[in-house]
Design a protein around this motif. Structure first.
Motif, PDB file in Angstrom:
ATOM      1  N   ASP A   1       0.811  -1.216   0.000  1.00 51.65           N
ATOM      2  CA  ASP A   1       0.000   0.000   0.000  1.00 51.65           C
ATOM      3  C   ASP A   1       0.845   1.267   0.000  1.00 51.65           C
ATOM      4  O   ASP A   1       0.334   2.352  -0.290  1.00 51.65           O
ATOM      5  CB  ASP A   1      -0.975  -0.007   1.176  1.00 51.65           C
TER       6      ASP A   1
ATOM      7  N   ASP B   1      -8.394  -2.528  -5.891  1.00 57.81           N
ATOM      8  CA  ASP B   1      -8.618  -2.711  -4.456  1.00 57.81           C
ATOM      9  C   ASP B   1     -10.063  -3.049  -4.110  1.00 57.81           C
ATOM     10  O   ASP B   1     -10.312  -3.864  -3.230  1.00 57.81           O
ATOM     11  CB  ASP B   1      -8.178  -1.463  -3.684  1.00 57.81           C
TER      12      ASP B   1
ATOM     13  N   ARG C   1     -11.694  -5.255  -1.077  1.00 61.51           N
ATOM     14  CA  ARG C   1     -11.501  -4.548   0.196  1.00 61.51           C
ATOM     15  C   ARG C   1     -12.806  -3.908   0.634  1.00 61.51           C
ATOM     16  O   ARG C   1     -13.029  -3.696   1.822  1.00 61.51           O
ATOM     17  CB  ARG C   1     -10.398  -3.512   0.083  1.00 61.51           C
TER      18      ARG C   1
END
Length: 150
Positions: free
Chosen positions: A49, A93, A99
């Motif tokens: 990240d 993501d 996520r």
């Protein structure tokens, strides 16, 4: 003209992403990208990240100086990179790695092709022997897997 600069920058980012992913993330910065492949991280965030920050810094600088120069071409390049980054965030993501749980049950052939190519990429847990380093453009064989089913 500004829209053209934005669009060209957005399109060129796919090639830049492929090069950066293959030669930087799977190269000398593998130490940051590794946990994205082997899931060795603990908690919500990965060392991977940090690439968000690494890529955001030049984008912010381009936007800042482009605004200071009365929205010069530098701003539109920065905006093109920003737009690509937002697409990357939402597709990679949110859609691929879930996520945030959205579009889990999509049957859209293009989205399924992107997801499949990314799974092929993650099949390799080491930095060598990788494939599918691109992002929005995936090899034709993955398009054919889903577009020919309709």
């Amino acid at each position: 003209m500004n829209g053209i600069i934005l669009l060209i920058t957005f399109l060129l980012m796919e090639g830049a992403t492929w090069l950066i992913h293959k030669y930087v993330m799977h190269g000398f910065l593998w130490v940051l990208h590794k946990d994205h492949h082997d899931h060795s991280h603990t908690g919500e965030l990965e060392r991977n990240d940090w690439f968000f920050v690494i890529f955001a810094i030049p984008t912010i600088i381009l936007l800042y100086y482009g605004v200071r120069q009365e929205f010069s071409y530098v701003f539109w390049i920065g905006l093109g990179i920003f737009c690509y980054g937002m697409c990357y965030f939402f597709v990679h993501d949110i859609f691929i790695h879930q996520r945030i749980k959205l579009l889990r049950d999509t049957q859209h052939p293009y989205l399924l092709a992107i997801r499949r190519a990314h799974k092929q990429h993650h099949k390799h847990t080491g930095k060598e022997d990788g494939e599918c380093f691109g992002f929005l453009w995936v090899p034709v064989k993955y398009f054919n897997m889903y577009f020919t089913k309709r």
